[in-house]
Design a protein around this motif. Sequence first.
Motif, PDB file in Angstrom:
ATOM      1  N   ALA A  97      23.418 -28.929  30.973  1.00 36.05           N
ATOM      2  CA  ALA A  97      22.444 -29.406  31.963  1.00 36.05           C
ATOM      3  C   ALA A  97      21.559 -28.273  32.451  1.00 36.05           C
ATOM      4  O   ALA A  97      21.963 -27.109  32.528  1.00 36.05           O
ATOM      5  N   GLN A  98      20.321 -28.644  32.793  1.00 36.38           N
ATOM      6  CA  GLN A  98      19.346 -27.751  33.399  1.00 36.38           C
ATOM      7  C   GLN A  98      19.155 -28.150  34.858  1.00 36.38           C
ATOM      8  O   GLN A  98      19.513 -29.265  35.257  1.00 36.38           O
ATOM      9  N   PRO A  99      18.606 -27.271  35.693  1.00 40.33           N
ATOM     10  CA  PRO A  99      18.378 -27.645  37.096  1.00 40.33           C
ATOM     11  C   PRO A  99      17.541 -28.907  37.214  1.00 40.33           C
ATOM     12  O   PRO A  99      16.488 -29.040  36.589  1.00 40.33           O
ATOM     13  N   GLY A 100      18.033 -29.844  38.021  1.00 43.16           N
ATOM     14  CA  GLY A 100      17.319 -31.094  38.240  1.00 43.16           C
ATOM     15  C   GLY A 100      17.696 -32.206  37.302  1.00 43.16           C
ATOM     16  O   GLY A 100      17.162 -33.315  37.424  1.00 43.16           O
ATOM     17  N   ASP A 101      18.626 -31.986  36.370  1.00 37.98           N
ATOM     18  CA  ASP A 101      19.034 -33.045  35.442  1.00 37.98           C
ATOM     19  C   ASP A 101      19.908 -34.069  36.146  1.00 37.98           C
ATOM     20  O   ASP A 101      20.603 -33.770  37.126  1.00 37.98           O
ATOM     21  N   ARG A 102      19.890 -35.262  35.621  1.00 39.38           N
ATOM     22  CA  ARG A 102      20.727 -36.359  36.117  1.00 39.38           C
ATOM     23  C   ARG A 102      21.736 -36.732  35.041  1.00 39.38           C
ATOM     24  O   ARG A 102      21.364 -37.069  33.924  1.00 39.38           O
ATOM     25  N   LEU A 103      23.040 -36.640  35.358  1.00 32.62           N
ATOM     26  CA  LEU A 103      24.100 -37.002  34.432  1.00 32.62           C
ATOM     27  C   LEU A 103      24.532 -38.432  34.726  1.00 32.62           C
ATOM     28  O   LEU A 103      25.096 -38.715  35.794  1.00 32.62           O
ATOM     29  N   ILE A 104      24.254 -39.325  33.806  1.00 32.74           N
ATOM     30  CA  ILE A 104      24.628 -40.736  33.962  1.00 32.74           C
ATOM     31  C   ILE A 104      25.950 -40.931  33.236  1.00 32.74           C
ATOM     32  O   ILE A 104      26.033 -40.782  32.005  1.00 32.74           O
ATOM     33  N   ILE A 105      26.995 -41.267  33.982  1.00 32.79           N
ATOM     34  CA  ILE A 105      28.352 -41.329  33.446  1.00 32.79           C
ATOM     35  C   ILE A 105      28.752 -42.790  33.288  1.00 32.79           C
ATOM     36  O   ILE A 105      28.734 -43.558  34.261  1.00 32.79           O
TER      37      ILE A 105
END
Length: 822
Positions: A389-397
């Motif tokens: 991940a990079q800053p500002g990413d959204r991880l959808i689990i």
Amino acid sequence: MGATGANCAVPPPIPLDRERNRVLVAEALQRAAMAANNGSVDSACAMLTDVELMVANSPSTIAHDPLSEKLLEVVNAAIGWFNEVLSDCKCRSRSTLVDKSSSLSLPGGGALRSEVQPLTNTTMVGVIADVTPPADTRTALKPRTFAVSLPFSSLGSGANPSASGLNMTGALPFSLHDGGSSTILAAGSTSSAITAGAGRSESLWHHRALRDSSDSASTHGGSEIDSPMPSGIRGITLRKNPLLPKAPPIRLLGSVTFAGGKRGRIGGTLRGRPRLQPPVLMPLHAPPIARDSGASIVPPPLGIMPPLPPAGVAAKGVQGSYESWLCRLLRMPLRPLPLPDELIVHIFSFLQPAVLFHASLTLPSLIVDKTATTVRGHFTTISAALRAAQPGDRLIIRPGVYRESLRIEVPVMLLGCQSGAAGGAGVTITSSRNHTVHSTASFARMENITLRQTGSSGRSCLLVSRGRLDVSECDISSASGLCVEVTDSAAPIVRHSRIHGGAAAGLWFRAAGCGLVEGNEIWGNGWSGVQISDESNPTLLRNYIHDNKSAGVISFNHGRGVARHNDITSNGKGGVQVRSRASPELICNRIFAERSFGVWVYEHGLGRFEDNDIVNNAWSGFQVEEGSAPVVVGNRLRGNRSAGIVVYNRGSGTYEWNDISCNGRCGVQIKSGSAPYFRHNRIHHEKQAGVLTAEDGTGVLEDNDIFDNQWSGVQTEGPSNPLLRHNRIHHNGGAGFIAYQNGSGLLESNNIYGNKKYGVQSKTGGHPTVRLNRIHDKVYGIYLTESGGGIYEENRIHNIRGTGIYVSSDCSPVLSNNHGVA
């Protein structure tokens, strides 16, 4: 990125192809410039033509990727520029013409080569001609340089072109320069600048003629001889320019550093052309980084900055950077900003993570699905997604049980998905050996996730040791330790979550931890619901804290904290405990139905309690002891089985504007050397006395309203000695004031009336001092029996149906200047 295993990630096709095109174009431009410098302009053009075909047929260009299309435009512009320059100049070179229809020639039959030459607002690709001077006795001239601007306007604008001192009124300016004087030529719609110089900067050499085809040029110092000029050139002017400084390195598309320009020299032996710095290329498999620290940008002279990529087209290094994040927040096109990451992070520190990760922002997303082992672009573990991940990413689990321990070090958002069926399973993260989640990111967000710590190691389920973690709609439990632990000045935000079943406390703020705990249900924990210690200062807002084995909220060891609008009930050892010089603030809370005290302040505890409802608790509503001194203002204490307020064992404090009523025993008890200060309180409808002082209890009661209590209004026993001043003591079931068993006290300027028996009573060795009071009760104003004594002077006793003062034979009081005595 794709996932072939739990920890193996491969980039998705489009981003990988985009990165390949970026590196390929940058390297081709570098090699083309080097080939042109060696005299092979046709080879340079051939290289660019091959690259053009590769970029045009790449998957990202076919898919209309903005960056790949822009790279294709740059290559086309470079090829078109070579053709246009060589066609306009109609010169001959050692190499073949690019378009095979014309040749490039220079006076003197010089050799061509090119170099990268930065001007004020364009990237320059130059052609240098090595001219052999005529055989004369004058000093040999330095090589003349034709520098033609490559119009990269699509890459963004730089500084004002006038800063360079050139007249750039046409579409394709070019110049012949060596750091001396300059000559400006106008050629149709194209402005051309020819610069020439002698070995000494103070002398001028004059251009005699420019001849067509293979004519040579000869120069005579001090005069200009007319000769035929190339077609289209209308005039020549001569002026002297300052020495041009060495051009700085120029970053092109974020990965390759170019060194452009030619070293300006005044005189001396001629040297070879400057060599280009080797390109700094990123490997194709390397993930993009937010900022390349290895290739620094040296500011050009006069404050001119290199051109930025255009708005709306961001390089890969910008997509996951803080600059792109700020652009999305400001609703502006994506582009690199001249701001360091530290400044952007400081700006973000003033915003809540819920704003930084708002659903309306089009943040890059990574998909985590433990069942998608063959789907490209999906991760099977959350840890692998966090590493990529990079800053500002959204991880959808996706829904499922993930057995892993997470460490959040990058500002990201973890969003758990719910299964489609109503009441279906969601996302559960469980760990048995370590913290389930450990957050050290500057800011992050976690939503709709169940966290479980199932081991016996005593680890916390959620540990926040740095930054701000926004936790929303989560379920947190720990079978071996704390549910949530906040340390080291971290400031999380925990909202609308369920925190329960912890072997220790539900939440523990320590080591100067702070943050916001809002709208949560905190119950069933082995210790307290919320613990605050070591200078920590969290805010508890609208929480429901109940059925914990110890207290609902405890603040100790210099802990602080603010609790507002919370419901605290049914806890084992009191609703709120304050000890060890802790100083919290409790405002507008409801503390009710506790199994012991409502509020317990002990061991030198402090704090402020304002506008709370402390009702129906099993023991006292508010108990203060062991040197504690809280400030209790505007609270309602009623229905407690023992006293409303108990100040015990050298306790003190200030109690103002409270309403104390309907408690099982007394409204206020002051015992064991305590000395509180009560002012402006209403103490009424108690089942025993309104105020009881005993066991060396002292203190001050001033301007209170004490009425309708079943026993006396104020009762002193033992060697207690309170001070009562300006109180209204009326309509109590016994006496207004009674001193017995050697009790004493000082009554000054009180209004004592309407009590059922006596205004003031002293018996069994009681000896109060009663002075300047108004006493008008139904039977006796002052009633002394059973060796009762005391001093009574200057009181107004009236409207008495019986005797004003009654003194039995075994009493010996001091009576002086009392008025209205019957």
